[in-house]
Design a protein around this motif. Sequence first.
Motif, mmCIF file in Angstrom:
data_model
loop_
_atom_site.group_PDB
_atom_site.id
_atom_site.type_symbol
_atom_site.label_atom_id
_atom_site.label_comp_id
_atom_site.label_asym_id
_atom_site.label_seq_id
_atom_site.Cartn_x
_atom_site.Cartn_y
_atom_site.Cartn_z
ATOM 1 N N ASP A 1 157.509 -50.883 147.280
ATOM 2 C CA ASP A 1 156.274 -50.185 146.927
ATOM 3 C C ASP A 1 155.351 -51.090 146.131
ATOM 4 O O ASP A 1 155.781 -52.065 145.524
ATOM 5 N N HIS B 1 156.374 -54.642 144.957
ATOM 6 C CA HIS B 1 157.453 -54.503 143.969
ATOM 7 C C HIS B 1 158.371 -55.712 143.953
ATOM 8 O O HIS B 1 158.940 -56.058 142.918
ATOM 9 N N THR C 1 156.334 -47.669 139.509
ATOM 10 C CA THR C 1 155.419 -47.359 140.606
ATOM 11 C C THR C 1 154.710 -46.054 140.272
ATOM 12 O O THR C 1 155.209 -45.240 139.502
#
Length: 125
Positions: A48, A68, A113
């Motif tokens: 993500d 990420h 996130t």
Amino acid sequence: MDSCSDTSSSSDWDPPPRADGGGMDMSQFEGKDRFEDLEQNEKVLAGDSISVKFILPNGETAVSAFPHGQTVQFLKVWLDDNHGIAYAEHNLYLNGTLLIDPLSLNDIKAFKTGVENTVEVKEKK
């Protein structure tokens, strides 16, 4: 008979692979772009996006999103390329903790996130 002579016959060797898929049904691959598949796989592996708000040394802010799986080193290069902040002369801090270059964002549990992560950019002393 010479000990170095080749005594094998052609029946001892497998034929080289065929360029047509070796008799395999290749219809499943028709019309597929292998590069699109690779891009999708890379996106999945990268994870993500992490939203990062940088507090620059002059007090200004810069915001960007990074996969990420990206490294702290990449963030520093991004700052150098986009804001002229010299890579070797600055450190990044998240919640007061120094971010070490070889670590990826997913190695650092403080990165989340779905929220904006604030990273301070400080000159090295």
